[in-house]
Design a protein around this motif. Sequence first.
Motif, mmCIF file in Angstrom:
data_model
loop_
_atom_site.group_PDB
_atom_site.id
_atom_site.type_symbol
_atom_site.label_atom_id
_atom_site.label_comp_id
_atom_site.label_asym_id
_atom_site.label_seq_id
_atom_site.Cartn_x
_atom_site.Cartn_y
_atom_site.Cartn_z
ATOM 1 N N ASP A 1 -7.049 -7.710 -1.032
ATOM 2 C CA ASP A 1 -7.470 -6.276 -0.236
ATOM 3 C C ASP A 1 -6.163 -5.480 -1.469
ATOM 4 N N ASN A 2 -5.965 -6.873 -2.477
ATOM 5 C CA ASN A 2 -5.003 -5.851 -3.145
ATOM 6 C C ASN A 2 -5.280 -6.590 -4.787
ATOM 7 N N ARG B 1 0.545 -1.242 0.258
ATOM 8 C CA ARG B 1 0.007 -0.287 0.433
ATOM 9 C C ARG B 1 0.878 1.549 -0.052
ATOM 10 N N GLU B 2 2.294 0.725 0.274
ATOM 11 C CA GLU B 2 3.197 1.961 0.481
ATOM 12 C C GLU B 2 4.017 2.346 -0.570
ATOM 13 N N ARG C 1 -3.053 -4.577 -7.927
ATOM 14 C CA ARG C 1 -2.044 -4.488 -7.678
ATOM 15 C C ARG C 1 -1.628 -5.907 -7.933
ATOM 16 N N PRO D 1 -0.070 -5.392 2.791
ATOM 17 C CA PRO D 1 -1.326 -5.128 2.339
ATOM 18 C C PRO D 1 -2.452 -5.492 2.835
#
Length: 384
Positions: A304-305, A214-215, A308, A367
Motif C-alpha cells: 500500500d505504500n 498516510r498523514e 513512500r 498506513p
Amino acid sequence: MHQGRVVYGAIEEVVFGHPAAAAIVAQMDRLGTRRAFLMVSGTLNRQTDEIAKIKDALGARCAGLFDAMPAHTPREAVIAATNAAREVNADLIVTVGGGSITDGAKAVQLCLANGIDDVDGIERIRVHKGVAPEMTAPDVRQISVPTTIAGGEFSAIAGVTDRATHVKQMLRHPLTVPRATILDPAITVHTPEWLFLSTGIRAVDHCVEAICSRETHPYADAQSVKGLAMLADALPRVKADPADLDARMDAQIGTWLSMGALAAGVPMGASHGIGYVLGAAFDVPHGYTSCIMLPAVMRWNARDNAERQMIVAAAMGFPGHNAGDVLDAFIRSLGMPRSLADVRVSPEHFDAIAEQAMRTNWIPRNPRKIGGPADIREILLLAA
C-alpha cells in the motif's frame, strides 16, 4: 492539497555538545529554580562519577535524588519518586538517564500537580480510549539529559506500566515535555552498546513510520528524512568506535529530528503499536521491539505504500532497493536481534499479542489498514 496542523510544543531549548553538569546549572539559572530533584540512572549513579559531578555543580540546589526507576516505568516506581519529590518540595525535576526515567519524570509531574500519592491514583490521569482526562497542569516541570536515543525527551507522552495487568498505559499533557533537553554525547559513553544502538533503531523507527504514514506532510518529512540519514550514518560509526563523540552527537541530533514528525501530529504505525505490547507483556526492551518489528511491518505495508518506502531506502543510502531489506541488513550489521524468537516470544503468544495490539493507539493509524487481530498475526509471523 496538503492539510494539517502543526502544534509547537512547550520545549523551550535544546542544548547540544555542552557538558551536562554546567548546562544543568545554566538552565536552573535561566528558569530561576532552586530545588532540583534528580531522577537518574542507578547504574550511572553507582558505577560512574557523572551524577556526583552534577550534584557537586548544583550544590545546595540539589534537593533530592531518586535512582530506582526500572525499565518500562512501572506505576510503583512513579509513586515512589513522586512522594520523594513532594517531600523535598522540589521546584524542578532533572532527569539523567534513559527513556524509562524520562517518562517516569513526566508522570511524576502529573502526579505532583494532581495530588496523586498511590498506585491506583494513576488511573485518574491516564489516557482512556485515546482521550486524556481533565487534569491540573504541572507546575513542577522537567529538564532532561538523555543517555539513550529513543527520543522520549522531545515528547509530551509518557508510557507507564500497570504491573497488575502487564499493560503499558499512556499519560499525556502538553506541559509534561521537558522545558529543556541537554544532549551531551560524553555522558552516553557509559550506556551499554546494545542499549545505545537499539534505542537508535527506535529513533530510526520514528523516522520510518513517519515517512511512511498516510498523514505525513512536508514539514514532518524534512525532519524525518534528515534524521534517518543522520542515524543511518552515525550508528555504524558508534559501533565501530564507541569513543567517537562526533558520531554520538550525530546520533543524538538524528534522534532529535526523528521526533519532529510525531510532535507535528504525524502518527506512528504498527511497529510502535505492537512494540508497546511486547514491552509491557514480555519485558522486551523498547529498542529491541523496533529492531524486530520494523522490517516486518514495512514488508506487510509495502503493498500500500511502496512509493513512500522508496524514500526510506534512499535516505539510508540505498536508492532503488527494498526498504524492508535495507532495514533488515542495517539492524543485523549493528548486532541487534532480528526475530521474536531472539527475545523468547514464541508463536503460542501471537494471538494474545494481536488482541492486545488492536487496543493500542497506533494500530488504527497504520498506513495499510489493519482489519483485526488476524492481520497483526500475519505481521508477527513475518517477524517470528
